[in-house]
Design a protein around this motif. Structure first.
Motif, PDB file in Angstrom:
ATOM      1  N   LYS A  97      -9.956   3.518   7.356  1.00 34.82           N
ATOM      2  CA  LYS A  97     -10.243   4.757   6.644  1.00 34.82           C
ATOM      3  C   LYS A  97     -10.420   4.388   5.184  1.00 34.82           C
ATOM      4  O   LYS A  97      -9.660   3.589   4.634  1.00 34.82           O
ATOM      5  N   VAL A  98     -11.430   4.960   4.532  1.00 26.64           N
ATOM      6  CA  VAL A  98     -11.737   4.638   3.141  1.00 26.64           C
ATOM      7  C   VAL A  98     -11.163   5.703   2.219  1.00 26.64           C
ATOM      8  O   VAL A  98     -11.326   6.908   2.455  1.00 26.64           O
ATOM      9  N   LEU A  99     -10.480   5.267   1.166  1.00 24.99           N
ATOM     10  CA  LEU A  99      -9.955   6.160   0.135  1.00 24.99           C
ATOM     11  C   LEU A  99     -10.795   5.968  -1.115  1.00 24.99           C
ATOM     12  O   LEU A  99     -10.844   4.878  -1.681  1.00 24.99           O
ATOM     13  N   ASP A 100     -11.464   7.029  -1.541  1.00 20.27           N
ATOM     14  CA  ASP A 100     -12.387   6.960  -2.666  1.00 20.27           C
ATOM     15  C   ASP A 100     -11.651   7.198  -3.976  1.00 20.27           C
ATOM     16  O   ASP A 100     -11.356   8.328  -4.347  1.00 20.27           O
ATOM     17  N   GLY A 101     -11.352   6.130  -4.687  1.00 15.59           N
ATOM     18  CA  GLY A 101     -10.717   6.241  -5.994  1.00 15.59           C
ATOM     19  C   GLY A 101     -11.655   5.845  -7.115  1.00 15.59           C
ATOM     20  O   GLY A 101     -11.218   5.542  -8.223  1.00 15.59           O
ATOM     21  N   THR A 102     -12.980   5.834  -6.821  1.00 14.91           N
ATOM     22  CA  THR A 102     -13.965   5.471  -7.829  1.00 14.91           C
ATOM     23  C   THR A 102     -13.910   6.458  -8.991  1.00 14.91           C
ATOM     24  O   THR A 102     -13.589   7.636  -8.782  1.00 14.91           O
ATOM     25  N   PRO A 103     -14.181   6.007 -10.198  1.00 17.43           N
ATOM     26  CA  PRO A 103     -14.719   4.696 -10.582  1.00 17.43           C
ATOM     27  C   PRO A 103     -13.653   3.634 -10.870  1.00 17.43           C
ATOM     28  O   PRO A 103     -13.975   2.587 -11.418  1.00 17.43           O
ATOM     29  N   GLN A 104     -12.372   3.905 -10.538  1.00 15.73           N
ATOM     30  CA  GLN A 104     -11.333   2.914 -10.806  1.00 15.73           C
ATOM     31  C   GLN A 104     -11.141   1.937  -9.642  1.00 15.73           C
ATOM     32  O   GLN A 104     -11.065   0.726  -9.847  1.00 15.73           O
ATOM     33  N   TYR A 105     -11.029   2.458  -8.424  1.00 18.89           N
ATOM     34  CA  TYR A 105     -10.707   1.588  -7.288  1.00 18.89           C
ATOM     35  C   TYR A 105     -11.262   2.181  -6.002  1.00 18.89           C
ATOM     36  O   TYR A 105     -11.730   3.321  -5.955  1.00 18.89           O
ATOM     37  N   ILE A 106     -11.185   1.398  -4.947  1.00 19.32           N
ATOM     38  CA  ILE A 106     -11.470   1.889  -3.604  1.00 19.32           C
ATOM     39  C   ILE A 106     -10.400   1.321  -2.682  1.00 19.32           C
ATOM     40  O   ILE A 106      -9.938   0.181  -2.875  1.00 19.32           O
ATOM     41  N   GLY A 107      -9.940   2.123  -1.732  1.00 21.41           N
ATOM     42  CA  GLY A 107      -8.883   1.676  -0.842  1.00 21.41           C
ATOM     43  C   GLY A 107      -9.282   1.790   0.616  1.00 21.41           C
ATOM     44  O   GLY A 107     -10.153   2.585   0.976  1.00 21.41           O
ATOM     45  N   ILE A 108      -8.654   0.985   1.455  1.00 20.47           N
ATOM     46  CA  ILE A 108      -8.870   1.076   2.899  1.00 20.47           C
ATOM     47  C   ILE A 108      -7.509   1.102   3.589  1.00 20.47           C
ATOM     48  O   ILE A 108      -6.553   0.484   3.131  1.00 20.47           O
ATOM     49  N   GLU A 109      -7.423   1.859   4.690  1.00 17.77           N
ATOM     50  CA  GLU A 109      -6.222   1.920   5.506  1.00 17.77           C
ATOM     51  C   GLU A 109      -6.593   1.578   6.942  1.00 17.77           C
ATOM     52  O   GLU A 109      -7.522   2.165   7.508  1.00 17.77           O
ATOM     53  N   GLU A 110      -5.887   0.635   7.516  1.00 20.09           N
ATOM     54  CA  GLU A 110      -6.147   0.220   8.892  1.00 20.09           C
ATOM     55  C   GLU A 110      -5.977   1.402   9.841  1.00 20.09           C
ATOM     56  O   GLU A 110      -4.991   2.140   9.786  1.00 20.09           O
TER      57      GLU A 110
END
Length: 255
Positions: free
Chosen positions: A16-29
């Protein structure tokens, strides 16, 4: 299709993608995802390219320590330049039996226009002081931008300051998790340092779950650091059960 949508579509079978743009991007298994080393490596390399092209500061990855491929995935992330950040505990609770339980607290959201963004950020920053969670490298502007990106157009309604007798007690940011219709989460929840140990956490956390129910959530997912035993006690007192034990990894772009 936007760039972030293409990334979400590429990873949807595994993360699952977590959109923290424009600072970061995250993924969760994703639970019970089938591990394919080369396939997952290619996907994470594509994610890395996206982060570089969009000048993000970091990528975060959350993996499940109880999965059968945990060691393989952990080693793969390390080989791709990620560093272990922290271990976390994830809990779950059905919200069907949650009811409104105000107990004298006054909730004010940014959408009520009684508090400014600057005031909210100042209270949030104070809540972070001496917290049992691991420290963050993000600025308060970056934290608030992450809220805006992850929650979307109704973000200001989710940003709440809780008061007792006109004095701020803490903050809570309940929202429906992106990509779901009924998964409730708290982007952030914490009590001000001077108000800790007074019994506020359990009541305000319960009220936060009630707000999630009002937003349409049928269940709640909570996450805290493994070392934060106080928050784990709050979870248990409010009927949550442990769902998974996870590890977070960070990769700083440009380092």
């Amino acid at each position: 299709m936007s760039e972030i949508s293409m990334v979400e579509n590429l990873l949807k079978e595994s993360f699952k993608v977590l959109d923290g743009t424009p600072q970061y991007i995250g993924i969760e298994e994703i639970e019970r995802a089938d591990f394919d080393h080369n396939n997952w490596k290619d996907k994470i390399n594509t994610l890395n390219d996206f982060a570089i092209q969009n000048k993000l500061s970091r990528i975060s990855a959350l993996i499940n320590r109880s999965s059968e491929h945990y060691l393989l995935l952990s080693q793969m992330l390390i080989n791709l330049g990620f560093e272990k950040y922290t271990s976390k505990v994830e809990v779950v609770r059905d919200l069907n039996d949650i009811n409104n339980n105000i107990k004298g607290y006054d909730w004010q959201s940014l959408s009520d226009y009684n508090i400014s963004e600057d005031e909210f950020k100042k209270i949030w920053e104070k809540c972070m002081y001496a917290s049992e969670n691991s420290p963050t490298s993000l600025t308060m502007d970056e934290h608030l931008n992450s809220v805006k990106n992850e929650i979307g157009e109704n973000w200001s309604k989710s940003c709440n300051v809780i008061y007792l007798e006109d004095n701020p007690i803490g903050i809570s940011i309940p929202h429906i998790e992106r990509g779901t219709v009924d998964e409730g989460r708290l982007f952030y929840f914490e009590i001000l340092p001077e108000e800790r140990g007074k019994g506020h956490s359990v009541s305000i956390h319960y009220q936060s779950m009630n707000l999630l129910k009002e937003l349409g959530a049928t269940y709640y997912i909570g996450i805290t650091h493994e070392t934060n035993k106080k928050m784990q006690k709050v979870f248990l007192k409010n009927g949550c059960s442990i769902r998974a034990e996870t590890e977070s990894y960070y990769k700083y772009i440009g380092n």
